[in-house]
Design a protein around this motif. Structure first.
Motif, PDB file in Angstrom:
ATOM      1  N   VAL A 186       0.540  -1.117   0.492  1.00  0.00           N
ATOM      2  CA  VAL A 186       0.306  -0.437   0.104  1.00  0.00           C
ATOM      3  C   VAL A 186       0.703   1.264   0.010  1.00  0.00           C
ATOM      4  O   VAL A 186       1.979   1.954   0.735  1.00  0.00           O
ATOM      5  CB  VAL A 186      -1.291  -0.617   1.113  1.00  0.00           C
ATOM      6  CG1 VAL A 186      -1.353   1.608   0.804  1.00  0.00           C
ATOM      7  CG2 VAL A 186      -2.135  -1.246   0.925  1.00  0.00           C
ATOM      8  N   GLN A 187       0.544   2.264  -0.758  1.00  0.00           N
ATOM      9  CA  GLN A 187       1.362   3.855  -0.609  1.00  0.00           C
ATOM     10  C   GLN A 187      -0.043   4.898  -0.377  1.00  0.00           C
ATOM     11  O   GLN A 187      -1.425   4.523  -1.334  1.00  0.00           O
ATOM     12  CB  GLN A 187       1.830   3.827  -2.161  1.00  0.00           C
ATOM     13  CG  GLN A 187       3.316   3.557  -2.364  1.00  0.00           C
ATOM     14  CD  GLN A 187       2.548   1.461  -3.551  1.00  0.00           C
ATOM     15  OE1 GLN A 187       1.457   2.110  -4.186  1.00  0.00           O
ATOM     16  NE2 GLN A 187       3.472   1.053  -2.974  1.00  0.00           N
ATOM     17  N   LEU A 188       0.504   5.074   0.573  1.00  0.00           N
ATOM     18  CA  LEU A 188      -0.312   6.308   0.949  1.00  0.00           C
ATOM     19  C   LEU A 188      -0.259   8.110   0.717  1.00  0.00           C
ATOM     20  O   LEU A 188       1.584   7.752   0.681  1.00  0.00           O
ATOM     21  CB  LEU A 188      -0.837   6.508   2.054  1.00  0.00           C
ATOM     22  CG  LEU A 188      -0.850   5.366   3.026  1.00  0.00           C
ATOM     23  CD1 LEU A 188      -0.910   5.169   4.476  1.00  0.00           C
ATOM     24  CD2 LEU A 188      -2.890   4.757   2.470  1.00  0.00           C
ATOM     25  N   VAL A 189      -0.703   8.948   0.015  1.00  0.00           N
ATOM     26  CA  VAL A 189      -0.019   9.947  -0.343  1.00  0.00           C
ATOM     27  C   VAL A 189      -1.319  11.024   0.224  1.00  0.00           C
ATOM     28  O   VAL A 189      -2.339  10.390   0.171  1.00  0.00           O
ATOM     29  CB  VAL A 189      -0.630   9.915  -1.852  1.00  0.00           C
ATOM     30  CG1 VAL A 189      -0.055  11.811  -2.290  1.00  0.00           C
ATOM     31  CG2 VAL A 189       0.712   9.169  -2.802  1.00  0.00           C
TER      32      VAL A 189
ATOM     33  N   GLY B 160      -2.082   0.423  -5.132  1.00  0.00           N
ATOM     34  CA  GLY B 160      -0.844  -0.750  -5.390  1.00  0.00           C
ATOM     35  C   GLY B 160      -1.650  -1.746  -4.959  1.00  0.00           C
ATOM     36  O   GLY B 160      -3.255  -1.512  -5.158  1.00  0.00           O
ATOM     37  N   SER B 161      -1.635  -2.926  -4.741  1.00  0.00           N
ATOM     38  CA  SER B 161      -1.622  -4.188  -4.545  1.00  0.00           C
ATOM     39  C   SER B 161      -1.907  -4.783  -2.646  1.00  0.00           C
ATOM     40  O   SER B 161      -1.201  -5.066  -2.432  1.00  0.00           O
ATOM     41  CB  SER B 161      -0.434  -4.240  -4.924  1.00  0.00           C
ATOM     42  OG  SER B 161      -1.041  -4.205  -6.048  1.00  0.00           O
ATOM     43  N   PHE B 162      -3.584  -4.722  -2.640  1.00  0.00           N
ATOM     44  CA  PHE B 162      -3.766  -4.989  -1.230  1.00  0.00           C
ATOM     45  C   PHE B 162      -4.903  -5.348  -1.300  1.00  0.00           C
ATOM     46  O   PHE B 162      -6.239  -5.458  -3.116  1.00  0.00           O
ATOM     47  CB  PHE B 162      -3.694  -4.207  -0.762  1.00  0.00           C
ATOM     48  CG  PHE B 162      -4.190  -2.565  -1.186  1.00  0.00           C
ATOM     49  CD1 PHE B 162      -3.832  -1.096  -1.818  1.00  0.00           C
ATOM     50  CD2 PHE B 162      -6.163  -2.154  -0.765  1.00  0.00           C
ATOM     51  CE1 PHE B 162      -4.444  -0.407  -1.882  1.00  0.00           C
ATOM     52  CE2 PHE B 162      -6.568  -1.241  -1.333  1.00  0.00           C
ATOM     53  CZ  PHE B 162      -5.740  -0.348  -2.037  1.00  0.00           C
ATOM     54  N   SER B 163      -5.544  -6.457  -0.631  1.00  0.00           N
ATOM     55  CA  SER B 163      -6.722  -7.713  -0.366  1.00  0.00           C
ATOM     56  C   SER B 163      -7.856  -6.512   0.245  1.00  0.00           C
ATOM     57  O   SER B 163      -8.487  -6.582  -0.470  1.00  0.00           O
ATOM     58  CB  SER B 163      -6.933  -8.415   0.055  1.00  0.00           C
ATOM     59  OG  SER B 163      -5.581  -9.384  -0.651  1.00  0.00           O
TER      60      SER B 163
ATOM     61  N   PHE C  65      -4.389 -10.469  12.275  1.00  0.00           N
ATOM     62  CA  PHE C  65      -3.030  -9.817  11.443  1.00  0.00           C
ATOM     63  C   PHE C  65      -2.870  -8.893  10.115  1.00  0.00           C
ATOM     64  O   PHE C  65      -3.769  -9.374   8.857  1.00  0.00           O
ATOM     65  CB  PHE C  65      -2.039 -11.449  10.935  1.00  0.00           C
ATOM     66  CG  PHE C  65      -0.513  -9.955  10.669  1.00  0.00           C
ATOM     67  CD1 PHE C  65       0.520 -10.173  11.272  1.00  0.00           C
ATOM     68  CD2 PHE C  65      -0.213  -9.849   9.181  1.00  0.00           C
ATOM     69  CE1 PHE C  65       1.632  -9.344  11.112  1.00  0.00           C
ATOM     70  CE2 PHE C  65       1.214  -9.425   8.334  1.00  0.00           C
ATOM     71  CZ  PHE C  65       1.545  -9.193   9.523  1.00  0.00           C
ATOM     72  N   ALA C  66      -3.025  -8.189  10.979  1.00  0.00           N
ATOM     73  CA  ALA C  66      -2.186  -6.184   9.399  1.00  0.00           C
ATOM     74  C   ALA C  66      -0.927  -5.897   9.983  1.00  0.00           C
ATOM     75  O   ALA C  66      -0.532  -5.426  10.209  1.00  0.00           O
ATOM     76  CB  ALA C  66      -3.360  -5.628  10.204  1.00  0.00           C
ATOM     77  N   LYS C  67      -0.957  -5.611   8.119  1.00  0.00           N
ATOM     78  CA  LYS C  67       0.704  -5.098   7.885  1.00  0.00           C
ATOM     79  C   LYS C  67       0.217  -3.115   7.683  1.00  0.00           C
ATOM     80  O   LYS C  67      -1.006  -2.965   8.082  1.00  0.00           O
ATOM     81  CB  LYS C  67       1.015  -4.984   6.634  1.00  0.00           C
ATOM     82  CG  LYS C  67       1.035  -6.153   6.444  1.00  0.00           C
ATOM     83  CD  LYS C  67       2.908  -6.589   5.480  1.00  0.00           C
ATOM     84  CE  LYS C  67       3.508  -5.850   4.696  1.00  0.00           C
ATOM     85  NZ  LYS C  67       4.723  -5.888   4.555  1.00  0.00           N
ATOM     86  N   VAL C  68       0.829  -2.389   8.909  1.00  0.00           N
ATOM     87  CA  VAL C  68       0.508  -1.007   8.954  1.00  0.00           C
ATOM     88  C   VAL C  68       1.306  -0.157   8.143  1.00  0.00           C
ATOM     89  O   VAL C  68       2.217  -0.637   7.666  1.00  0.00           O
ATOM     90  CB  VAL C  68       1.057  -0.701   9.857  1.00  0.00           C
ATOM     91  CG1 VAL C  68       0.832   0.893  10.659  1.00  0.00           C
ATOM     92  CG2 VAL C  68       0.339  -1.447  11.323  1.00  0.00           C
TER      93      VAL C  68
END
Length: 122
Positions: free
Chosen positions: A2-5, A26-29, A107-110
């Motif tokens: 994930v990219q955040l702007v 980006g690519s994420f579910s 589980f999560a990515k930040v």
């Protein structure tokens, strides 16, 4: 991934308003919680507000009543509407998002954006 702007920061007079935006790409579910943090020079980064997929919000006491967080799930975008701004609100505001990887176990990515400057003059 994930990219955040972030966008929408700027210079305003005390009592003014700003609307910050943060778009995820980006690519994420699935993105779960999205939120806003801020960091003034020489100070620790602190939480401002969060919002879940279902719209449940959490806003810290220091900005409660002046700030509103919202999101558009279809656009993967979170917003922070800030009203009645005070000089002490001056900081770099960072967007963050949690990408859900698994539910059981949870589980999560930040992810973090690069920040947008908010400056409130007296």
């Amino acid at each position: 991934q994930v990219q955040l702007v972030e966008s929408g920061g700027g210079l305003v007079q005390a009592g003014g308003s700003l609307r910050l935006s943060c778009s995820a790409s980006g690519s994420f579910s699935s993105i779960n919680v999205m939120g806003w943090y801020r960091q003034a020079p020489g100070k620790q980064r602190e939480l401002v507000a969060t919002i879940s997929n279902g719209g449940s919000t959490n806003i810290v006491d220091s900005v409660k009543g002046r700030c509103t967080i919202s999101r558009d799930n279809a656009k993967n975008t979170v917003y922070l509407q800030m009203n009645s701004l005070k000089p002490e609100d001056t900081a770099v505001y960072y967007c963050n998002a949690d990408e859900l990887i698994t539910k059981i176990p949870y589980f999560a990515k930040v992810y973090w954006g690069k920040g947008t400057q908010v400056t409130v003059s007296s």
